[in-house]
Design a protein around this motif. Structure first.
Motif, PDB file in Angstrom:
ATOM      1  N   ARG A  50       1.561  17.798  -7.378  1.00  0.00           N
ATOM      2  CA  ARG A  50       2.569  17.688  -6.318  1.00  0.00           C
ATOM      3  C   ARG A  50       2.072  16.943  -5.087  1.00  0.00           C
ATOM      4  O   ARG A  50       2.857  16.479  -4.273  1.00  0.00           O
ATOM      5  CB  ARG A  50       3.043  19.086  -5.890  1.00  0.00           C
ATOM      6  CG  ARG A  50       3.777  19.817  -7.017  1.00  0.00           C
ATOM      7  CD  ARG A  50       4.487  21.032  -6.485  1.00  0.00           C
ATOM      8  NE  ARG A  50       5.513  20.719  -5.503  1.00  0.00           N
ATOM      9  CZ  ARG A  50       6.722  20.228  -5.777  1.00  0.00           C
ATOM     10  NH1 ARG A  50       7.051  19.965  -7.023  1.00  0.00           N
ATOM     11  NH2 ARG A  50       7.599  19.999  -4.823  1.00  0.00           N
ATOM     12  N   LEU A 106       0.696   6.372  -3.510  1.00  0.00           N
ATOM     13  CA  LEU A 106       1.201   4.988  -3.516  1.00  0.00           C
ATOM     14  C   LEU A 106       2.715   5.019  -3.609  1.00  0.00           C
ATOM     15  O   LEU A 106       3.278   5.894  -4.250  1.00  0.00           O
ATOM     16  CB  LEU A 106       0.644   4.216  -4.721  1.00  0.00           C
ATOM     17  CG  LEU A 106      -0.873   4.061  -4.789  1.00  0.00           C
ATOM     18  CD1 LEU A 106      -1.298   3.633  -6.183  1.00  0.00           C
ATOM     19  CD2 LEU A 106      -1.363   3.054  -3.767  1.00  0.00           C
ATOM     20  N   GLY A 107       3.366   4.085  -2.967  1.00  0.00           N
ATOM     21  CA  GLY A 107       4.827   3.994  -3.098  1.00  0.00           C
ATOM     22  C   GLY A 107       5.583   5.022  -2.284  1.00  0.00           C
ATOM     23  O   GLY A 107       6.687   5.422  -2.660  1.00  0.00           O
ATOM     24  N   ALA A 108       5.029   5.471  -1.167  1.00  0.00           N
ATOM     25  CA  ALA A 108       5.761   6.412  -0.300  1.00  0.00           C
ATOM     26  C   ALA A 108       6.902   5.673   0.392  1.00  0.00           C
ATOM     27  O   ALA A 108       6.799   4.473   0.650  1.00  0.00           O
ATOM     28  CB  ALA A 108       4.820   7.006   0.735  1.00  0.00           C
ATOM     29  N   PRO A 109       7.995   6.384   0.711  1.00  0.00           N
ATOM     30  CA  PRO A 109       9.124   5.690   1.360  1.00  0.00           C
ATOM     31  C   PRO A 109       8.745   5.055   2.694  1.00  0.00           C
ATOM     32  O   PRO A 109       9.252   4.002   3.046  1.00  0.00           O
ATOM     33  CB  PRO A 109      10.156   6.808   1.553  1.00  0.00           C
ATOM     34  CG  PRO A 109       9.803   7.839   0.539  1.00  0.00           C
ATOM     35  CD  PRO A 109       8.318   7.777   0.382  1.00  0.00           C
ATOM     36  N   ASP A 120       5.521   3.672   5.199  1.00  0.00           N
ATOM     37  CA  ASP A 120       4.133   3.224   5.014  1.00  0.00           C
ATOM     38  C   ASP A 120       3.166   3.960   5.951  1.00  0.00           C
ATOM     39  O   ASP A 120       3.560   4.848   6.703  1.00  0.00           O
ATOM     40  CB  ASP A 120       4.054   1.700   5.187  1.00  0.00           C
ATOM     41  CG  ASP A 120       3.008   1.077   4.263  1.00  0.00           C
ATOM     42  OD1 ASP A 120       2.183   1.816   3.700  1.00  0.00           O
ATOM     43  OD2 ASP A 120       3.004  -0.157   4.096  1.00  0.00           O
ATOM     44  N   TRP A 121       1.919   3.514   5.968  1.00  0.00           N
ATOM     45  CA  TRP A 121       0.827   4.218   6.634  1.00  0.00           C
ATOM     46  C   TRP A 121       1.055   4.450   8.136  1.00  0.00           C
ATOM     47  O   TRP A 121       0.576   5.424   8.708  1.00  0.00           O
ATOM     48  CB  TRP A 121      -0.479   3.430   6.456  1.00  0.00           C
ATOM     49  CG  TRP A 121      -0.407   2.080   7.116  1.00  0.00           C
ATOM     50  CD1 TRP A 121       0.101   0.941   6.580  1.00  0.00           C
ATOM     51  CD2 TRP A 121      -0.779   1.756   8.454  1.00  0.00           C
ATOM     52  NE1 TRP A 121       0.064  -0.074   7.495  1.00  0.00           N
ATOM     53  CE2 TRP A 121      -0.485   0.391   8.653  1.00  0.00           C
ATOM     54  CE3 TRP A 121      -1.352   2.482   9.491  1.00  0.00           C
ATOM     55  CZ2 TRP A 121      -0.730  -0.257   9.862  1.00  0.00           C
ATOM     56  CZ3 TRP A 121      -1.598   1.836  10.697  1.00  0.00           C
ATOM     57  CH2 TRP A 121      -1.284   0.479  10.875  1.00  0.00           C
ATOM     58  N   LEU A 154       3.253  15.189   1.224  1.00  0.00           N
ATOM     59  CA  LEU A 154       3.001  14.352   0.048  1.00  0.00           C
ATOM     60  C   LEU A 154       1.518  14.033  -0.102  1.00  0.00           C
ATOM     61  O   LEU A 154       1.064  13.607  -1.156  1.00  0.00           O
ATOM     62  CB  LEU A 154       3.785  13.035   0.159  1.00  0.00           C
ATOM     63  CG  LEU A 154       5.305  13.140   0.148  1.00  0.00           C
ATOM     64  CD1 LEU A 154       5.945  11.792   0.450  1.00  0.00           C
ATOM     65  CD2 LEU A 154       5.787  13.651  -1.198  1.00  0.00           C
ATOM     66  N   VAL A 173      -4.231  -2.099   5.560  1.00  0.00           N
ATOM     67  CA  VAL A 173      -4.541  -1.400   6.805  1.00  0.00           C
ATOM     68  C   VAL A 173      -6.047  -1.258   7.029  1.00  0.00           C
ATOM     69  O   VAL A 173      -6.513  -1.321   8.174  1.00  0.00           O
ATOM     70  CB  VAL A 173      -3.840  -0.022   6.861  1.00  0.00           C
ATOM     71  CG1 VAL A 173      -4.376   0.917   5.814  1.00  0.00           C
ATOM     72  CG2 VAL A 173      -4.006   0.597   8.245  1.00  0.00           C
ATOM     73  N   GLN A 226       5.388  15.581   5.488  1.00  0.00           N
ATOM     74  CA  GLN A 226       6.243  16.095   4.401  1.00  0.00           C
ATOM     75  C   GLN A 226       5.433  16.706   3.251  1.00  0.00           C
ATOM     76  O   GLN A 226       5.988  17.112   2.247  1.00  0.00           O
ATOM     77  CB  GLN A 226       7.123  14.973   3.840  1.00  0.00           C
ATOM     78  CG  GLN A 226       8.242  14.546   4.765  1.00  0.00           C
ATOM     79  CD  GLN A 226       8.902  13.252   4.326  1.00  0.00           C
ATOM     80  OE1 GLN A 226       8.574  12.695   3.292  1.00  0.00           O
ATOM     81  NE2 GLN A 226       9.826  12.765   5.135  1.00  0.00           N
ATOM     82  N   ASN A 278       0.848   1.944   1.173  1.00  0.00           N
ATOM     83  CA  ASN A 278       1.411   1.761  -0.174  1.00  0.00           C
ATOM     84  C   ASN A 278       0.682   0.712  -1.008  1.00  0.00           C
ATOM     85  O   ASN A 278       0.938   0.580  -2.192  1.00  0.00           O
ATOM     86  CB  ASN A 278       2.897   1.411  -0.060  1.00  0.00           C
ATOM     87  CG  ASN A 278       3.712   2.645   0.276  1.00  0.00           C
ATOM     88  OD1 ASN A 278       3.389   3.745  -0.187  1.00  0.00           O
ATOM     89  ND2 ASN A 278       4.744   2.490   1.083  1.00  0.00           N
ATOM     90  N   ASP A 279      -0.185  -0.066  -0.389  1.00  0.00           N
ATOM     91  CA  ASP A 279      -0.952  -1.045  -1.166  1.00  0.00           C
ATOM     92  C   ASP A 279      -2.343  -0.533  -1.508  1.00  0.00           C
ATOM     93  O   ASP A 279      -3.192  -1.298  -1.947  1.00  0.00           O
ATOM     94  CB  ASP A 279      -1.034  -2.377  -0.403  1.00  0.00           C
ATOM     95  CG  ASP A 279      -1.749  -2.221   0.928  1.00  0.00           C
ATOM     96  OD1 ASP A 279      -2.124  -1.086   1.282  1.00  0.00           O
ATOM     97  OD2 ASP A 279      -1.950  -3.240   1.621  1.00  0.00           O
TER      98      ASP A 279
END
Lengths: 419, 313
Positions: free
Chosen positions: A181, A240-243, A245-246, A256, A195, A254, A189-190
């Motif tokens: 989870r 990776l791929g969070a709605p 970004d950093w 995640l 960053v 949240q 996300n990359d």
């Protein structure tokens, strides 16, 4: 009804008149010649923190010598300003994540050395240095942005993991904090290529370009540090791929991810959501010569060399970013959280004296590093591409870095020739 | 006939002719001026810039000769962007072609609600590439467990997939491919529908009398050959569009810090080179000229090969 030429010309004239009237009423760019009078045009990029736009409009309205119109610009701001500087229709004053060496060498920005000569030592030197070329200052740092590793204390305690003090510990902690989870770490996300930039090099005790203008990462320690970032990806410890970004702490608050790399500006949002269940750390050191690293940067106020009101613009910049310390303090501390660019303001800031903010402030002072001016855009892009290939494709770090060394050497030779 | 009689209608005809010329320029003039100002002048200027060292300036003074062309052609990133896009075109062009043709055939056969389905399939064409890319990126193919695609995978016990960040396997192509198919298939379906409706019914009747079975045989020998002109135009447009791809790639894969080295189309590469903070307008212009030549050559070869403009038999 047949359209005669006379009728057509009359209609065309009417349209032209209506257009001119609309332009005079609605297209006030703040520049001379318009129906609403001349003034200075000041561009800002769109900040994420609520209230910042109203604040900068308030500052501009308080300037009495000339009218200043503020443009709040969403989207790719750096590209917008870069393109605007090529023509005379750009801003008089603008904030810039630079200026870059090519903008300075290309004569696109005005020398602002005389504006700060009396207070130069009061600016954070780590962010003033990249605004300085040939002994001249080309942008006045507005506020300092720093990036840190945020972690959830409760999740680390539950997993029996201590806050990571070395890159190896970070890799281990991220793996142990990952389950179905939740991921251990969010580096964007990359996977961190964008960053992190040169931060792992600093953590290994290196730099992208040395103080004497040579490539600073032609060293096995660089490849070793980057291979450990790859390890994070291989272990599937990275979110990776969070709605968002950093730069946005949403993934962290949240639940995640247990740890996230983000900016100091996100701290108020994080503490509001998680209370004191949050700790902050610099990027951990790697290897015997390594040291913790905190990337810092500053948007600076610059004056366009294309402006036909350069002296007025300089006067306004001096007023806002050198003299009006209460506005500078408000700008840094009241919307999100940033470090004031002036050392005297940072010292007396109450918000930076307690909790994670105090730690962050101390880390930034002790371990802060900014990208050198000689680390040009072309070098950065080549390095980021290499980092992406190392992280995601498992490319050989040494081979990738050798290619970046060649690009950087060519870039250093090019800018030396132009200087 | 007396000369006066011959001359009398002439002034009337001349006025009409003049009126025609005036209306021609009223309608065409603004477009011609716009085309010249915003297309041909920048195009010409770009060619000029490509021979100069033009860092952070559009009025350079340092002549570089063919230096920018040498640099761009020896740049592995630019070459890789061209190769990637040749592969992308090779996949997306036949896929869009086949899907839009299949949809057109299906819609054309409908006896009821044809207009409804035509509209449904065409509507995505009205959606902006930027909006569609963001919907794909943030809600359907985001990498967390509550993204639409990952929720469906979760029903089958699969782990969430980071669609845009995974290079092995390259899932990002699935995202890019589906968004492009969704956006452009409807448009090409309409072109095929128009082509299908121009095929005379008597051809099918004659084929049926000759014993042709409906279905594949009729399609193979009647429908597809009759669609030759439409098919060639569609294929040509698809290839050009594929090489000009920018919006969905940029919005799906870039962030504030840049663009990953994979799936980088030539236009994104040139955007960062010329208009990004790099502002190397000479190099970017040389790349634009090379890309324009590549597209021109591919188009001409394809047109020759497919017989574009050849008289219908």
């Amino acid at each position: 009804m047949p359209i005669t030429r006379r009728r057509l010309l009359a209609a065309g004239g009417g349209l032209a008149l209506a257009g001119a009237t609309a332009a005079a009423c609605g297209s006030n760019t703040g520049r001379g010649g318009g129906g609403s009078g001349g003034g200075l045009s000041h561009w800002y990029h769109q900040y994420g923190e609520a209230g910042t736009e109203q604040a900068v409009r308030r500052y501009a309205a308080a300037y009495k010598k000339t009218r200043v119109s503020v443009q709040w610009r969403p989207g790719n701001y750096d590209q917008q300003t870069a393109a605007a500087l090529l023509s005379g229709s750009g801003p008089d004053v603008f904030e810039v994540n630079g200026p870059t060496l090519d903008q300075i060498l290309g004569g696109q920005v005005v020398d602002l050395t005389d504006l700060v000569k009396d207070v130069k030592d009061d600016f954070q030197q780590s962010v003033l240095a990249p605004k300085t070329h040939g002994g001249r200052i080309w942008g006045i740092p507005q506020t300092v942005d720093a990036q840190f590793l945020y972690y959830r204390k409760s999740l680390l305690d539950k997993a029996g993991v201590r806050p990571p003090r070395s890159l190896d510990e970070l890799v281990d902690a991220a793996r142990r904090l990952t389950d179905r989870r939740i991921k251990g770490l969010f580096l964007g996300n990359d996977g961190g290529a964008g960053v992190l930039g040169a931060t792992p090099l600093y953590a290994a005790g290196l730099s992208p370009v040395t103080a004497d203008g040579k490539v600073g990462f032609d060293d096995p320690a660089a490849a070793r540090a980057l291979a450990k970032i790859r390890r994070l990806y291989e272990d599937k410890s990275l979110l990776l791929g969070a709605p968002a970004d950093w730069s946005d702490p949403s993934a962290f608050v949240q639940g995640l991810t247990a740890m996230q790399w983000s900016g100091l500006w996100a701290l108020p949002q994080i503490t509001k959501a998680l209370g004191d269940d949050v700790g902050v750390l610099p990027f951990p050191a790697d290897g015997p010569a390594g040291k913790p690293a905190v990337p810092v940067g500053a948007y600076a106020a610059a004056v366009s060399a294309r402006s036909d009101r350069k002296e007025e613009a300089k006067e306004y910049v001096r007023w806002l970013w050198v003299e009006q310390t209460r506005y500078q303090e408000d700008f840094a501390l009241s919307y999100g959280l940033h470090l004031p660019a002036r050392i005297s303001l940072a010292r007396k800031a109450d918000r930076l004296r307690r909790g994670p903010a105090a730690e962050a402030s101390r880390y930034a002072a002790e371990h802060g590093h900014a990208d050198p001016l000689l680390w040009t855009v072309a070098s950065k892009v080549a390095y980021q591409d290499a980092l992406s290939r190392i992280i995601k494709d498992g490319a050989d770090p040494e081979g990738q870095l050798k290619a970046v060394v060649r690009t950087t050497e060519a870039e250093l030779a090019r800018v030396r020739k132009r200087s | 006939m007396p000369p006066a009689v011959l001359r009398s209608p002439k002034p009337k005809a001349t006025r009409r002719q003049r009126n025609r010329t005036l209306w021609f320029w009223v309608f065409v003039g603004p477009f011609a001026v716009g085309l010249a100002l915003f297309t041909y002048v920048p195009l010409g200027w770009s060619v000029v810039l490509s021979f100069f060292d033009a860092h952070n300036t559009v009025t350079p003074r340092d002549f570089a000769g063919l230096g920018n062309y040498r640099r761009i052609l020896s740049d592995p990133e630019f070459r890789s962007s061209l190769t990637t896009f040749a592969v992308f075109s090779a996949i997306i062009v036949p896929a869009t072609f086949a899907l839009s043709l299949a949809l057109a055939l299906a819609v054309n056969r409908l006896r009821w609600a044809q207009a409804f389905f035509r509209s449904v399939f065409f509507l995505p064409t009205a959606c902006s590439y930027v909006v569609a890319a963001l919907v794909w990126k943030m809600s359907i193919f985001n990498g967390v467990r509550f993204g639409l695609a990952n929720t469906v995978l979760g029903w089958f016990g699969a782990e969430p997939v980071a669609w845009l960040a995974t290079t092995h396997p390259p899932w990002y192509w699935l995202v890019i491919g589906t968004v492009r198919l969704w956006l452009q298939t409807g448009f090409y379906m309409i072109l095929f529908l128009a082509g299908l409706q121009r095929i005379p019914v008597r051809l099918y009747e004659a084929a049926a009398l000759d014993g042709a079975r409906p279905g594949w045989q009729t399609f193979r020998y009647i429908t597809f050959p009759a669609l030759r002109a439409t098919s060639v135009a569609v294929a040509l447009l698809l290839v050009i569009n594929a090489f000009q791809a920018f919006d969905e790639f940029f919005n799906l894969l870039s962030d504030a810090r840049g663009y990953p080295p994979y799936a980088r189309p030539p236009l994104v590469y040139l955007y960062y080179t010329a208009l990004g903070q790099g502002q190397d307008l000479g190099l970017g212009s040389a790349g634009a000229v090379v890309l324009a030549l590549v597209i021109a050559v591919v188009t001409v070869v394809q047109a020759r090969w497919s017989g574009l403009g050849r008289k219908e038999e």
